[in-house]
Design a protein around this motif. Structure first.
Motif, PDB file in Angstrom:
ATOM      1  N   UNK A   1      55.723  32.460  50.692  1.00 22.61           N
ATOM      2  CA  UNK A   1      54.324  32.396  50.254  1.00 22.61           C
ATOM      3  C   UNK A   1      53.485  33.461  50.955  1.00 22.61           C
ATOM      4  N   UNK A   2      53.730  33.659  52.261  1.00 23.00           N
ATOM      5  CA  UNK A   2      52.984  34.679  53.002  1.00 23.00           C
ATOM      6  C   UNK A   2      53.303  36.074  52.484  1.00 23.00           C
ATOM      7  N   UNK A   3      54.603  36.323  52.198  1.00 25.40           N
ATOM      8  CA  UNK A   3      54.999  37.647  51.707  1.00 25.40           C
ATOM      9  C   UNK A   3      54.328  37.943  50.366  1.00 25.40           C
ATOM     10  N   UNK A   4      54.331  36.955  49.449  1.00 29.44           N
ATOM     11  CA  UNK A   4      53.679  37.145  48.150  1.00 29.44           C
ATOM     12  C   UNK A   4      52.177  37.352  48.342  1.00 29.44           C
ATOM     13  N   UNK A   5      51.566  36.534  49.193  1.00 33.68           N
ATOM     14  CA  UNK A   5      50.111  36.633  49.416  1.00 33.68           C
ATOM     15  C   UNK A   5      49.736  37.975  50.024  1.00 33.68           C
ATOM     16  N   UNK A   6      50.491  38.387  51.051  1.00 32.66           N
ATOM     17  CA  UNK A   6      50.195  39.670  51.690  1.00 32.66           C
ATOM     18  C   UNK A   6      50.306  40.818  50.685  1.00 32.66           C
ATOM     19  N   UNK A   7      51.364  40.781  49.878  1.00 33.31           N
ATOM     20  CA  UNK A   7      51.581  41.881  48.929  1.00 33.31           C
ATOM     21  C   UNK A   7      50.492  41.901  47.858  1.00 33.31           C
ATOM     22  N   UNK A   8      50.057  40.725  47.391  1.00 30.56           N
ATOM     23  CA  UNK A   8      49.016  40.686  46.359  1.00 30.56           C
ATOM     24  C   UNK A   8      47.659  41.129  46.912  1.00 30.56           C
ATOM     25  N   UNK A   9      47.376  40.726  48.158  1.00 27.50           N
ATOM     26  CA  UNK A   9      46.113  41.163  48.775  1.00 27.50           C
ATOM     27  C   UNK A   9      46.117  42.688  48.940  1.00 27.50           C
ATOM     28  N   UNK A  10      47.236  43.227  49.412  1.00 22.54           N
ATOM     29  CA  UNK A  10      47.342  44.679  49.603  1.00 22.54           C
ATOM     30  C   UNK A  10      47.237  45.408  48.266  1.00 22.54           C
ATOM     31  N   UNK A  11      47.902  44.844  47.226  1.00 19.32           N
ATOM     32  CA  UNK A  11      47.847  45.504  45.910  1.00 19.32           C
ATOM     33  C   UNK A  11      46.453  45.417  45.307  1.00 19.32           C
ATOM     34  N   UNK A  12      45.731  44.324  45.585  1.00 18.29           N
ATOM     35  CA  UNK A  12      44.352  44.196  45.104  1.00 18.29           C
ATOM     36  C   UNK A  12      43.452  45.248  45.745  1.00 18.29           C
ATOM     37  N   UNK A  13      43.601  45.420  47.055  1.00 17.40           N
ATOM     38  CA  UNK A  13      42.796  46.442  47.751  1.00 17.40           C
ATOM     39  C   UNK A  13      43.136  47.830  47.209  1.00 17.40           C
ATOM     40  N   UNK A  14      44.437  48.065  46.965  1.00 19.94           N
ATOM     41  CA  UNK A  14      44.852  49.352  46.400  1.00 19.94           C
ATOM     42  C   UNK A  14      44.255  49.544  45.001  1.00 19.94           C
ATOM     43  N   UNK A  15      44.166  48.449  44.240  1.00 22.01           N
ATOM     44  CA  UNK A  15      43.654  48.540  42.863  1.00 22.01           C
ATOM     45  C   UNK A  15      42.182  48.930  42.820  1.00 22.01           C
ATOM     46  N   UNK A  16      41.386  48.457  43.791  1.00 26.17           N
ATOM     47  CA  UNK A  16      39.943  48.742  43.752  1.00 26.17           C
ATOM     48  C   UNK A  16      39.552  49.942  44.607  1.00 26.17           C
ATOM     49  N   UNK A  17      40.535  50.563  45.291  1.00 27.74           N
ATOM     50  CA  UNK A  17      40.224  51.767  46.084  1.00 27.74           C
ATOM     51  C   UNK A  17      41.115  52.940  45.696  1.00 27.74           C
ATOM     52  N   UNK A  18      42.421  52.764  45.843  1.00 31.38           N
ATOM     53  CA  UNK A  18      43.351  53.868  45.609  1.00 31.38           C
ATOM     54  C   UNK A  18      43.413  54.255  44.133  1.00 31.38           C
ATOM     55  N   UNK A  19      43.493  53.259  43.232  1.00 25.37           N
ATOM     56  CA  UNK A  19      43.610  53.543  41.796  1.00 25.37           C
ATOM     57  C   UNK A  19      42.395  54.301  41.265  1.00 25.37           C
ATOM     58  N   UNK A  20      41.147  53.870  41.559  1.00 23.87           N
ATOM     59  CA  UNK A  20      39.997  54.668  41.083  1.00 23.87           C
ATOM     60  C   UNK A  20      40.001  56.088  41.641  1.00 23.87           C
ATOM     61  N   UNK A  21      40.346  56.235  42.929  1.00 26.05           N
ATOM     62  CA  UNK A  21      40.351  57.561  43.533  1.00 26.05           C
ATOM     63  C   UNK A  21      41.375  58.473  42.855  1.00 26.05           C
ATOM     64  N   UNK A  22      42.613  57.968  42.665  1.00 28.19           N
ATOM     65  CA  UNK A  22      43.650  58.765  42.022  1.00 28.19           C
ATOM     66  C   UNK A  22      43.313  59.035  40.556  1.00 28.19           C
ATOM     67  N   UNK A  23      42.674  58.051  39.907  1.00 29.00           N
ATOM     68  CA  UNK A  23      42.300  58.239  38.503  1.00 29.00           C
ATOM     69  C   UNK A  23      41.303  59.383  38.357  1.00 29.00           C
ATOM     70  N   UNK A  24      40.403  59.483  39.319  1.00 32.10           N
ATOM     71  CA  UNK A  24      39.381  60.541  39.255  1.00 32.10           C
ATOM     72  C   UNK A  24      39.972  61.927  39.474  1.00 32.10           C
ATOM     73  N   UNK A  25      41.195  61.999  39.993  1.00 36.84           N
ATOM     74  CA  UNK A  25      41.822  63.286  40.280  1.00 36.84           C
ATOM     75  C   UNK A  25      42.972  63.629  39.336  1.00 36.84           C
ATOM     76  N   UNK A  26      43.674  62.609  38.828  1.00 39.33           N
ATOM     77  CA  UNK A  26      44.934  62.867  38.116  1.00 39.33           C
ATOM     78  C   UNK A  26      44.893  62.613  36.617  1.00 39.33           C
ATOM     79  N   UNK A  27      43.838  61.979  36.096  1.00 36.96           N
ATOM     80  CA  UNK A  27      43.872  61.545  34.698  1.00 36.96           C
ATOM     81  C   UNK A  27      43.153  62.492  33.745  1.00 36.96           C
ATOM     82  N   UNK A  28      43.066  63.744  34.107  1.00 35.60           N
ATOM     83  CA  UNK A  28      42.369  64.698  33.232  1.00 35.60           C
ATOM     84  C   UNK A  28      43.035  64.796  31.875  1.00 35.60           C
ATOM     85  N   UNK A  29      44.360  64.815  31.847  1.00 32.65           N
ATOM     86  CA  UNK A  29      45.092  64.937  30.582  1.00 32.65           C
ATOM     87  C   UNK A  29      45.756  63.638  30.153  1.00 32.65           C
ATOM     88  N   UNK A  30      45.635  62.628  30.943  1.00 34.38           N
ATOM     89  CA  UNK A  30      46.363  61.394  30.659  1.00 34.38           C
ATOM     90  C   UNK A  30      45.878  60.683  29.409  1.00 34.38           C
TER      91      UNK A  30
END
Length: 1022
Positions: A461-490
């Motif tokens: 349960x801790x492993x699933x929770x930790x991974x989902x929390x980390x992926x959520x933070x990545x979704x609202x920080x890393x994904x927007x940042x990478x989208x602003x740089x890499x999705x010009x032609x996507x």
């Protein structure tokens, strides 16, 4: 959200944080403790006490019962059990979960100290310790050679000290060692000739084997210590010891008997692959890494082998780290396969390598962050925590998918990359946080679950929770940042993959048509769903139930038990027949380790000459075509032809350490009656299909010669009962007279009589007792001799006599077998005052299912609360919850198709589903509301929202399901534990998604009509 805005406008900062997480995660991974399973909290204390040469009845009355009574008042104790056998007592205290065992041990020690003075003379000091699975050896190393004495010397002097210096090693125990002893074999005729008794010889040896400080004298300006040195310096000193005779003369010890430098008579034998051996069992420190300790031992073996004598070979018999490595490796392999599958699914839907990388990066970031959090929370890296990562793999990208989809939407409306990233992520960040929260909250009630279910699955349960929390933070920080740089032609359409778009269009059109039909036949849809759910419940009896799936570790135990009282030589003859039978399995067997005569050893309990135990190590599962259970059945069938012994074969499984699958405790006032009832119960349950090796703890009585001293006749010759007992003991057991030290080693000097004078009943009947006056009195004139059957072991629980009937299971699930067993038990006529209780894994399963059922109810309630907060409405969450009942269809169908029983992992999967399946419904209902708020009618809103949300629902569902397929197929070693959980989620989520897309819109309309009717009625009333 400010977090999204900051991450987009400061990409360098985000990249540096990600690099720091990767570095910290790498360090954490290297320092994580690696083990097969999580640590199981077993709050058990043990009091072991010896009482040499006492019968089980005496041990029970004089040792076990006083200790039981004293410790029963210790706070937190749940159960007190005792085992009394010849010469030793074992009292086990099981405490309630959550008890501070350190404090409890102090309380136990105080209670035992209060009663210690009341224990009889001759009883050893009670040894108080805790029991933990960590006390079990992590490795067995065998030494083979021609000379047993040499093997013992090599083990004690060279290998044990070297191994114990290795990092992480707590202790090394030597089994099968030959203990050196100086034996003085007395000659009765010469003793009578010189008028010497054994007591006189003992006194002479002790008085001649003493050193003492007798004062000081002055020598110049210094004090000179005076010391009389009189200890034996050689065997000749023992031989030349003077003994006072009856006529005031003296005689040397070697004139009264033969002095031999030899070894103690062995009570057992140890063989490795058929060769006489000495076995070293290595225990690790509590906080040590099992794999690291085993690696250290293997490396040290390579170093020390060069120093061993040429005729001594060392072999690893069992190395538990090998299975751990294979299991961890297979789970990591499943994670990689699942990750690749998820990546391909994303690539198929997104049609862009760049977009897929943007989302796919959430997976490694989440996994690496999880390792860091596991390290700081003290979790171990095991198959369950890694299994949690594998199970959460597909869910890690769900939030990123939703965020990226919305960024796409803004990009297609003409917004710039940066604006699209900020607006798209900011608008949906609250929704994905709420969606992830519904998955996380289902694990909160696990805090209130006690016992093995909690110990085993909290790390998951801790492993699933930790991974989902980390992926959520990545979704609202890393994904927007990478989208602003890499999705010009996507977002530009390409003709290369139009086939998949056309396929999705067909699916969309088909879904729209079916959706129109169910909206036009709402009653049929609802009642059809109810019928399907009811029909699936009919599968429950065919599915069955079990506790925790056993893993194929390739280890077997064969127990050979000859008739009680059998000699060691007779047991060895039987084991020779067994070994011949086992030779047929050399093609699947790597190692076999045999211990004869040590069957009852361990935690202070004595050995038994009528027992032998084989530990068999099979080749890895990937290299053999048969399972361990198949080998168990084949060996059991082969052993049926071996006469003169009861032979049981079982697979050993270190998954839980919870004991036998079936354990029936019989309780009542009389041991004899319980023994008879145990025989009836054993016979009754043996007829149940699936019951394997049903045995009773009330073994057949050991043949004994009862010697009852006539105190009046003894007094006539000036003898006491104790004096007669001591002389009988000397005749048949021997007596330690002194200690001899040589080169730092200490050994016993033992008085004994020749073997031909102490081996038959006639030796007892013809024995004479020497009186104080020196007269030889026939033993038969002083005692009454009677041959009886004496108990082997007497058991008690909570200060009441008890007998246990235990059994393994095979070819059937535990739940079905227990149903039949309980029917058989109800048919038995139990005498008044006697009762039975079900224990073992069956009881643990029942308790765990009860606790998890409560946890499931609370999980569903918490999911509803989270959705109510998200929607700020009580009705819409209620509509969404209708996706949950349909989940049971997929769960039961999946377990039925795969042939898996409902187990603790499967139940955990159901709890996880409570938080997962609602996510699709949230997406659908939320979008229906958005479309309706834009001015469309309910019917059109549903027909628009359903097909438009089908694509993200398919993406999130397929990535979650397909990422779990490797675990669902149980690929590799150790995957059996996660298979029921994976199967539950795969089938449950698949079927639930279908019902979500069809049933939820119908339920939405029904409740919307109901709400509208309620509003109209309210207006009419007003």
């Amino acid at each position: 959200m400010k977090l999204v805005n900051t991450s987009v406008k400061r990409p360098v900062g985000v990249i540096m944080i990600v690099l720091a997480i990767i570095a910290l995660g790498t360090v954490s991974l290297r320092n994580l403790n690696v083990d097969l399973f999580p640590k199981i909290d077993l709050p058990i204390a043990v009091v072991a006490t010896s009482y040499q040469d006492a019968a089980p009845q005496e041990v029970e009355n004089l040792i076990s019962r006083p200790i039981e009574s004293s410790v029963s008042s210790v706070e937190g104790i749940q159960t007190v059990q005792s085992q009394s056998q010849a010469g030793s007592s074992l009292v086990l205290m099981m405490f309630n979960n959550g008890t501070d065992l350190d404090q409890a041990l102090l309380n136990v020690r105080e209670s035992v100290d209060q009663v210690k003075g009341a224990l009889p003379d001759g009883a050893g000091d009670p040894n108080i310790m805790r029991f933990s699975p960590d006390q079990l050896p992590v490795m067995w190393v065998g030494l083979t050679g021609d000379k047993a004495a040499q093997l013992t010397e090599v083990a004690d002097d060279q290998i044990v000290p070297y191994f114990e210096r290795q990092s992480g090693v707590a202790s090394v125990t030597v089994e099968g060692a030959k203990e050196r002893e100086i034996q003085i074999v007395l000659d009765k005729a010469k003793m009578q000739q010189y008028g010497v008794t054994a007591q006189t010889i003992t006194q002479s040896l002790n008085s001649s084997n003493q050193s003492a400080s007798v004062g000081t004298v002055e020598k110049g300006n210094k004090d000179l210590q005076l010391r009389v040195t009189g200890e034996f310096e050689s065997i000749d000193d023992i031989k030349q010891t003077l003994v006072q005779t009856e006529s005031d003369g003296t005689v040397h010890v070697d004139e009264l008997g033969e002095v031999n430098d030899t070894h103690k008579e062995s009570s057992g034998e140890t063989l490795v692959n058929g060769e006489s051996a000495v076995v070293l069992s290595i225990m690790k420190k509590t906080d040590a890494n099992t794999v690291e300790v085993a690696d250290n031992i293997n490396e040290s073996m390579a170093d020390i082998e060069e120093e061993l004598p040429a005729d001594v070979q060392s072999d690893v018999i069992i190395d538990t780290s090998e299975y751990i490595k294979m299991s961890i490796s297979s789970v990591v392999q499943n994670i990689l396969i699942g990750g690749i599958i998820s990546f391909l699914i994303l690539l198929l839907f997104l049609k862009s390598i760049r977009a897929t990388i943007v989302i796919g990066l959430s997976i490694p970031i989440a996994i690496i962050s999880t390792f860091t959090l596991m390290y700081f929370t003290g979790e171990t890296l095991n198959v369950l925590s890694l299994g949690g990562l594998a199970l959460g793999l597909g869910m890690m990208v769900d939030s990123s998918i939703v965020i990226l989809e919305h960024i796409y939407t803004y990009r297609q409306r003409g917004y710039s990359l940066v604006q699209s990233a900020i607006k798209g992520a900011s608008e949906l960040a609250p929704a994905v946080i709420a969606s992830t929260t519904t998955t996380l909250v289902v694990f909160l009630p696990m805090v209130f679950v006690d016992g093995i279910a909690s110990d085993m699955f909290t790390p998951l349960a801790l492993a699933v929770s930790f991974s989902l929390i980390a992926s959520l933070i990545a979704a609202v920080t890393l994904v927007p940042m990478l989208s602003s740089k890499l999705l010009a032609k996507a977002t530009q359409e390409s003709g290369r993959r139009y086939w998949f778009n056309r396929l999705l269009d067909r699916v969309n059109n088909g879904y729209r048509a079916v959706l129109k039909w169910v909206l036009g036949h709402r009653k049929t849809t609802v009642f059809g769903t109810i019928a399907i759910i009811a029909g699936s419940l009919a599968l429950i009896p065919m599915i069955g139930a079990s506790f925790i799936p056993s893993s194929d570790q390739g280890q077997l135990q064969v127990t050979v038990e000859t008739e009680p009282g059998s000699s060691l030589a007779h047991t060895q003859e039987v084991t020779e027949q067994v070994s011949e039978k086992l030779e047929a399995y050399d093609d699947v067997m790597e190692m076999n380790y045999l211990n004869v005569g040590g069957g009852g050893a361990g935690m202070g309990m004595g050995s038994s000459g009528n027992q032998a135990t084989y530990m068999l190590e099979l080749i890895p599962a990937s290299e053999r075509s048969v399972s361990t259970n198949d080998v168990v059945k084949d060996i059991s069938d082969d052993m049926a032809s071996v006469a003169g012994a009861e032979i049981s074969v079982m697979a050993t499984d270190s998954a839980t350490g919870t004991g036998d699958p079936i354990q029936i405790s019989l309780k009542g006032p009389e041991h004899d009656v319980l023994r008879e009832l145990a025989g009836e119960v054993t016979g009754a349950i043996s007829e149940v299909k699936g019951v394997h090796n049903a045995t009773s703890s009330a073994e057949e009585g050991v043949p004994q010669m009862s010697i009852e001293v006539d105190s009046e006749k003894a007094a006539m010759y000036g003898l006491t009962e104790q004096q007669i007992t001591n002389q009988i003991q000397l005749q048949f057991t021997g007596q330690t007279a002194a200690q001899y030290r040589e080169e730092g080693d200490e050994m016993d000097v033992t008085l004994m009589y020749p073997e031909d004078e102490r081996s038959t009943i006639s030796d007892v009947e013809g024995m004479t007792i020497q009186s104080e006056s020196g007269a030889a009195v026939p033993l038969e004139s002083l005692v009454t001799l009677e041959q009886i059957q004496g108990p082997v072991t007497l058991q008690r629980e909570n200060q009441q006599p008890q007998v246990n009937v235990t059994s393994e299971i095979i070819d059937r699930d535990l739940g079905s077998i227990m149903g039949d067993v309980e029917q058989r038990l109800e048919q038995l006529n139990m005498p008044e005052g006697y009762s039975y209780e079900i224990g073992g894994q069956a009881q643990d399963m029942t308790d765990s299912f009860t606790d998890l059922s409560i946890a499931l109810v609370f999980s569903i309630f918490l999911v509803y609360v989270v959705m109510a907060i998200q929607f700020e409405n009580f009705l819409f969450p209620f509509i969404i919850m209708f996706s949950l009942p349909a989940t049971i269809v997929g769960v039961l169908f999946g377990l039925f198709v795969t042939g898996l029983p409902l187990s603790i992992p499967a139940f955990i999967g159901i709890i996880m589903l409570a938080g997962i399946v609602v996510n699709n419904s949230i997406v659908l209902v939320d979008y229906i509301n958005i479309v309706r708020r834009n001015g469309k009618a309910r019917y059109e809103a549903i027909l628009e929202a359903g097909p438009s949300r089908l694509r993200p629902i398919l993406m999130t569902t397929l990535t979650t399901i397909l990422a779990m397929v490797p675990l669902g197929l149980a690929l590799g070693e150790g995957a059996e534990m996660q298979q029921p959980l994976a199967v539950t989620i795969i089938f449950g989520l698949t079927i639930s998604s279908i019902f979500t897309l069809l049933l939820i819109p119908v339920v939405y309309t029904l409740f919307d009509d109901l709400a509208a009717k309620f509003k109209r009625r309210k207006k009419t009333e007003s």
